[in-house]
Design an enzyme around this catalytic site. Structure first.
Site, short mmCIF file in Angstrom:
data_model
loop_
_atom_site.label_atom_id
_atom_site.label_comp_id
_atom_site.label_asym_id
_atom_site.label_seq_id
_atom_site.Cartn_x
_atom_site.Cartn_y
_atom_site.Cartn_z
N CYS A 1 -2.21 8.61 2.83
CA CYS A 1 -1.83 8.24 1.47
C CYS A 1 -2.92 8.62 0.48
O CYS A 1 -2.63 8.99 -0.65
CB CYS A 1 -1.47 6.76 1.38
SG CYS A 1 -2.74 5.66 2.00
N GLU B 1 0.89 -1.18 0.00
CA GLU B 1 0.00 0.00 0.00
C GLU B 1 0.91 1.21 0.00
O GLU B 1 1.53 1.53 1.01
CB GLU B 1 -0.90 0.00 1.24
CG GLU B 1 -1.83 -1.20 1.36
CD GLU B 1 -2.90 -1.25 0.29
OE1 GLU B 1 -3.03 -0.29 -0.50
OE2 GLU B 1 -3.61 -2.27 0.23
#
Ligand code: ADP
Length: 481
Positions: free
Chosen positions: A274, A240
Site C-alpha cells: 500500500c 488501512e
C-alpha cells in the site's frame, strides 16, 4: 490434510471448501475449509462468550499466552514462510522476514500494558482515565502481507482483552489458518477464531451487531463499504487503505544510491504494497540520467518462482491483479509512454517484469490510480513548490518519500506533504512502536505503537465523588453540563 478453520477452540472443516492457487504456477495447490454464514455466527458467538473471562486477566497474564503463541509460531517459521511463498508468491527470503518481523511486532504488543491514569485524587473526588477492551474485533486482511497485517490486528487486539474473529483474503488463507492451528493448543477457546470466505462474508462480519470493532486493511473502495456497514452500530474502525505515494527526488540527491533506494521502494513485494513508491518525481535536469539508472535496475531483477532462492521478485498475487497491471501498462503504451521492461513471462504464473515508464502526465491512469504492481511512472518537475502541489493533488494520503543529501531540507518538504507518514531518505521503515495510518482517503485510525493499542480500547472515565453517600453538597451541580 485440508487446513481447518478455528472456531471456539476447535479446528473444524468448512461447510464449503476453497481452492488456493499458487501464483507462480497459476495452479491450485491446496484446498481449505471455507465458512458458511452459520459458521461465521458460531465464530462470533464463541468470541463474544469468551471475551469477559479473557478481559478479566491482567495484561501480564494475557502477555504470557501471547509469548507462548509467538514461541510456537517461531518454532515453525520455515513452514510458515514456505506456505506464505506458495500462496502469496513472494520470494522465500521476504516471506521469512515477514514472519520474523511479524513476530517482533507480536512480542512488542505482548509486553505492553495500559495502566489507568489518575486525573484527580483529593479528599473530595477521584477521577481516573482507564482504557478498557472493546469486545469482539473482526480482523480483515488482504493478500499482500497476509501474516504481518494479521499480527498488526490480533496482537494489540488480544493483549488489550478483546477477542477476535480473523478473516484472511480468499486468495491467501493458508498462513492465517496455520496460525489458527498453532493457537488452538495455546489460547483459551473462542479467544481467537479464524474463518475463511470467498469474498462473501466480509459484509456480514462488518455489519454484525456483536462485533465492536473492525480492523481492516484493503482497498479504499472496500474500506468505504466497511465504513457503511459499520455505521449501523457505530462500530469502531481502523482502516488501512490504498495509497499513491509520491517519491520526490531533490536536485541534491546522489543519483546512483537514491535510484536504487527508490527502485526498491517501488518494487518490493512486486509493488504490491500500500505504501510503495507509486510515482516518482525527478528534477528535469537529472531526469534522463535517473530514468536510465532505474531502467538498468529493472533489467537486472531476477523474476521467478519465490521458492527458488535466486528469485528477487515473485509473481503478482492473483490473476485479477495481474490483468489489471498489464492493462495499466498497455494504457500507458497507448498514451505514447516509453516503457523500459514490463513484459509478462511466457508460460504459467502471474509474472510481470519491473517496468519503468516515462512520458506520462499527472492525469494518466497509471499516475492517478494505485497500480499495486511492479510498474513505476517517472515524472519531471521544475520547482519544489510545483512538486509539492502535484504530490498532494490526490485523494490518497498514505505515505511519501523525499530523497536528498540535506535531511533538513528534506524534512521541510516532508512537512508539507498531506500524508500519514513522510519518510526522508528511507522507506518502508515501520517499527512496532511507531504508529502507522493514512491521511485523507488512505485510512482512519492507526496501527502499531501505543496509538494502535488505544485504537482497540475504549477510553473510559471513572468519576467518583468521595462524599456522595452523605448527600449532595451545595454547589455540587455547578459543573454539570
Ligand atoms: P482486493 O480488491 O484487492 O481483493 P479488498 O480490499 O477487496 O482487496 O480485500 C481486502 C479484504 O477485504 C479481503 O479479506 C476481502 O475478502 C475483504 N472484503 C471484500 N469485500 C468486503 C466487504 N464488502 N466487507 C468487508 N470485507 C470485505
Amino acid at each position: 490434510m485440508q487446513p481447518k478453520m478455528l472456531i471456539d477452540g476447535k479446528l473444524v472443516e468448512g461447510d464449503f471448501s476453497l481452492d488456493v492457487v499458487n501464483p507462480a504456477t497459476a495452479m491450485s495447490f491446496a484446498t481449505c475449509g471455507r465458512a458458511s454464514a452459520q459458521q461465521l455466527e458460531a465464530a462470533v458467538d464463541a468470541a463474544r462468550r469468551s471475551q469477559p473471562a479473557w478481559a478479566r486477566l491482567t495484561f501480564a497474564q494475557r502477555g504470557k499466552y501471547l509469548e507462548r503463541l509467538c514461541d510456537a509460531i517461531e518454532a515453525r517459521t520455515g513452514e510458515f514462510a514456505r506456505l506464505l511463498t506458495l500462496e502469496q508468491g513472494k520470494p522465500l527470503r521476504q516471506a521469512r522476514s515477514e514472519i520474523s518481523g511479524g513476530l517482533v511486532r507480536f512480542r512488542y504488543f505482548a509486553a505492553l500494558d495500559c495502566p489507568p491514569v489518575v486525573l484527580r485524587d483529593n479528599e473530595r473526588e477521584q477521577i481516573v482515565q482507564e482504557h478498557v477492551p472493546l469486545g469482539v474485533i473482526a480482523a480483515i486482511t488482504p493478500w499482500n502481507f497476509p501474516f504481518s497485517l494479521l499480527i498488526s490486528k490480533i496482537a494489540p487486539g488480544l493483549i488489550a482483552g478483546n477477542t477476535i474473529v480473523a478473516k484472511p483474503a480468499p486468495t491467501t488463507p493458508l498462513t492465517t489458518l496455520l496460525l489458527g492451528e498453532v493457537a488452538a493448543g495455546i489460547l483459551p477457546p473462542g479467544v481467537l477464531n479464524v474463518i475463511v470466505d470467498a469474498n462473501d462474508l466480509g459484509s456480514r462480519l462488518t455489519a454484525h451487531p456483536d462485533i465492536a470493532k473492525v480492523g481492516f486493511t484493503g482497498s479504499t473502495e472496500t474500506g468505504k463499504r466497511v465504513m457503511q456497514a459499520a455505521a449501523q452500530s457505530l462500530k469502531r474502525l481502523t482502516l488501512e487503505l490504498g495509497g499513491n505515494d509520491a517519491a520526490i527526488v531533490l536536485d541534491d540527491a546522489e543519483l546512483g544510491t537514491v535510484a536504487r533506494q527508490v527502485f526498491e521502494a517501488a518494487m518490493v513485494n512486486a509493488g504490491q504494497v500500500c505504501l510503495a513508491a507509486k510515482r516518482v518525481y525527478v528534477p528535469s535536469g537529472m531526469f534522463d540520467a535517473f530514468f536510465d539508472e532505474l531502467a538498468q535496475l529493472a533489467r537486472s531483477v531476477i523474476v521467478g518462482d519465490g521458492l527458488d532462492e535466486k528469485t528477487q521478485m515473485g509473481p503478482l498475487q492473483n490473476q485479477q491483479q495481474y490483468e489489471k497491471v498489464l492493462k495499466l501498462i498497455e494504457s500507458a503504451r497507448l498514451a505514447g509512454a516509453e516503457i523500459a521492461g514490463g513484459c509478462s513471462r511466457d508460460g504459467p504464473g502471474y509474472f510481470i517484469a519491473p517496468a519503468i515508464v516515462r512520458g506520462l502526465t499527472d492525469d494518466a491512469e497509471l499516475v492517478r490510480t494505485e497500480q499495486f504492481g511492479p510498474v513505476m511512472p517517472v515524472l519531471a518537475y521544475e520547482t519544489v513548490d510545483e512538486v509539492v502541489e502535484r504530490a498532494n493533488a490526490t485523494p490518497f494520503g498514505l505515505g511519501a518519500t523525499v530523497w536528498t543529501s540535506d535531511y533538513r531540507r528534506g524534512a521541510d518538504i516532508a512537512r508539507r506533504l498531506e500524508v500519514g507518514t513522510a519518510w526522508v531518505n528511507r522507506h518502508l521503515h515501520l517499527a512496532p512502536d511507531v504508529p502507522f495510518g493514512g491521511a485523507k482517503e488512505s485510512g482512519l485510525g492507526h496501527e502499531n505503537g501505543i496509538e494502535g493499542l488505544k485504537g482497540v480500547m475504549q477510553l473510559k472515565i471513572l468519576n467518583i465523588e468521595k462524599g456522595a453517600a452523605q448527600g449532595a453538597r451545595p454547589g455540587a451541580r455547578q459543573n454539570q453540563v
